[in-house]
Design an enzyme around this catalytic site. Structure first.
Site, PDB file in Angstrom:
ATOM      1  N   LEU A 204       0.807  -1.331   0.205  1.00 11.63           N
ATOM      2  CA  LEU A 204      -0.349  -0.273   0.071  1.00 11.63           C
ATOM      3  C   LEU A 204       0.497   1.357   0.145  1.00 11.63           C
ATOM      4  O   LEU A 204       1.639   1.684   0.739  1.00 11.63           O
ATOM      5  CB  LEU A 204      -0.808   0.064   1.374  1.00 11.63           C
ATOM      6  CG  LEU A 204      -2.149  -0.447   1.313  1.00 11.63           C
ATOM      7  CD1 LEU A 204      -2.279  -0.105   3.287  1.00 11.63           C
ATOM      8  CD2 LEU A 204      -2.765  -0.122   0.145  1.00 11.63           C
ATOM      9  N   HIS A 205       0.827   2.476  -1.550  1.00 11.77           N
ATOM     10  CA  HIS A 205       2.009   2.968  -0.756  1.00 11.77           C
ATOM     11  C   HIS A 205       0.630   4.075  -1.716  1.00 11.77           C
ATOM     12  O   HIS A 205       1.280   5.389  -1.216  1.00 11.77           O
ATOM     13  CB  HIS A 205       2.539   3.359  -1.544  1.00 11.77           C
ATOM     14  CG  HIS A 205       2.792   2.776  -2.831  1.00 11.77           C
ATOM     15  ND1 HIS A 205       2.658   1.468  -3.444  1.00 11.77           N
ATOM     16  CD2 HIS A 205       3.092   3.738  -4.007  1.00 11.77           C
ATOM     17  CE1 HIS A 205       2.768   1.699  -4.921  1.00 11.77           C
ATOM     18  NE2 HIS A 205       2.608   3.381  -5.529  1.00 11.77           N
TER      19      HIS A 205
END
Ligand code: UD1
Length: 380
Positions: A204-205
């Site tokens: 997740l970014h």
């Protein structure tokens, strides 16, 4: 022919490596490599160069982290004198990061031909910085190398001439196929004490997921609940870790740093290319908001849930290898459990994702007629 390849951020490196290698095998082609310095931590950059066997950059512009405008502007300022001095015949850019659009703009303004590797992908979501980068880069490019049919269609629909568009396959998959065996031997899951195919991998970014506290909270609630079904391994991007620490305190949950303590939500530092490929290949499920990981998981035969409302890589949906789940807790849990209840499916490789994209790109570029140098400004 003189070429300059510009890379800057982690997802560029595995796309650039096979293209640079193939270009260097063509006699009469000289390639230089410029790193913008957008990513600079060893685990986000240097480690990838080593593992992919990439040449060290001839030049590092060292722009580092900054706002989008400043980062893009600094790349323009620092790259322009280099291009003026070197006058390459073609400048190669990869993917959709800020370094891609900045370098393409810099070259186009100097009337240097631009080649975009991974052109034409569209999420049709202009809130994503990458979507703006893709659109602008494609419209500045002279050679548009595409990975899937939707990309050709998007480019033609935007009025780009078919003469500039070349469907060549997927350079990122060239790297995956080349290094898959080495990655397999690394058996990274064993260092976490996890059996093969017994865990999920999470990445997740995206700002839209991690910078919005409510969205991030909803996703974390879903994945910590899912970790009761199977352990979740989360190699954490630096931008995400800052938010994670705050959120964990608020939600009162703990994570494990190694898995060795029996923890089922395992948060790791960013991994190198081989470790991550190993972890991905041996996983039961992938949850991600990355673009490239959707494609890699399809080729590896590991089902993928994408924590977004859209994807610029529709081929992964068409092959049934990927499901868009957005960020709703219930949707994530329902789809994850549906996938876990199904038997494991075989890998799927779309046409031309055969490890030869780099060679095709090099063949096209090296046989190109040396472009007439337009006089600066003449095309405006
Ligand atoms: C960039 C790309 C994104 C890509 C991602 C892969 C853009 C617009 N975004 O996002 O498309 O999927 O790379 O990682 O180009 N940081 C470090 N060390 C580093 C680099 C960054 O700690 O080596 C931290 C800094 O706090 C920085 C933040 O990460 O401010 C964001 O970095 P940035 O390069 O702006 O974007 P990414 O989120 O990495």
């Amino acid at each position: 022919m003189k070429a300059i390849a510009v890379v800057g951020a982690r997802p560029n490196f595995m796309k650039a490596a096979p293209v640079i290698e193939a270009l260097r095998q063509h006699s009469g082609v000289a390639v230089k490599l410029v790193h913008t310095g957008q990513h600079y931590d060893r685990k986000m950059s240097a480690l990838f160069f080593e593992e992919l066997g990439m040449p060290r950059p001839d030049l590092d512009l060292q722009v580092g982290s900054a706002s989008h405008g400043e980062q893009t502007g600094q790349i323009l300022i620092r790259l322009e004198p280099v291009l003026k001095d070197e006058r390459p015949d073609v400048l190669l850019v990869f993917g959709d990061v800020n370094s891609t659009v900045a370098a393409a703009l810099c070259a186009a303004k100097l009337s240097i031909a631009v080649a975009h590797v991974e052109a034409g992908l569209r999420s049709f979501d202009r809130n994503m910085p990458e979507e703006l980068n893709r659109i602008v880069t494609d419209h500045l490019s002279d050679f548009l190398f595409t990975t899937e049919p939707s990309a050709d269609k998007n480019l033609l629909g935007e009025g780009i001439s078919s003469e500039k568009i070349f469907q060549v396959g997927n350079a990122m998959v060239d790297s995956l196929l080349k290094h898959r065996e080495r990655a397999k031997n690394c058996r990274f899951h064993e260092t976490l004490g996890l059996p093969r195919s017994s865990y999920a991998v999470l990445t997740l970014h995206r700002p839209s997921n991690v910078d919005e506290p409510e969205v991030f909270e909803e996703i974390l609630n879903a994945v910590t609940e899912l970790s009761q079904d199977l352990p979740i391994v989360f190699p954490c991007h630096p931008r995400t870790r800052q938010h994670l620490a705050r959120m964990a305190e608020k939600l009162g949950f703990r994570w494990s740093e190694s898995g060795r303590d029996g923890g089922r939500f395992i948060v790791l530092e960013p991994l190198g290319y081989l470790e991550f490929l190993s972890l991905q290949a041996d996983a039961r499920l992938i949850l991600t908001d990355s673009g490239g990981i959707q494609e890699e998981s399809m080729v590896l035969g590991v089902p993928c849930l994408t924590l977004r409302e859209n994807t610029e890589r529709p081929i992964t949906l068409q092959h049934g290898a990927n499901v868009l789940v957005g960020h709703s807790r219930s949707k994530i849990l329902i789809e994850a459990r549906r996938v876990l209840a199904r038997p494991v499916e075989p890998p799927r490789a779309p046409k031309l994702w055969d490890g030869k994209a780099g060679e095709r790109i090099a063949a096209i570029l090296s046989s190109m007629r040396r472009p007439e140098r337009r006089l600066p400004g003449a095309s405006f």
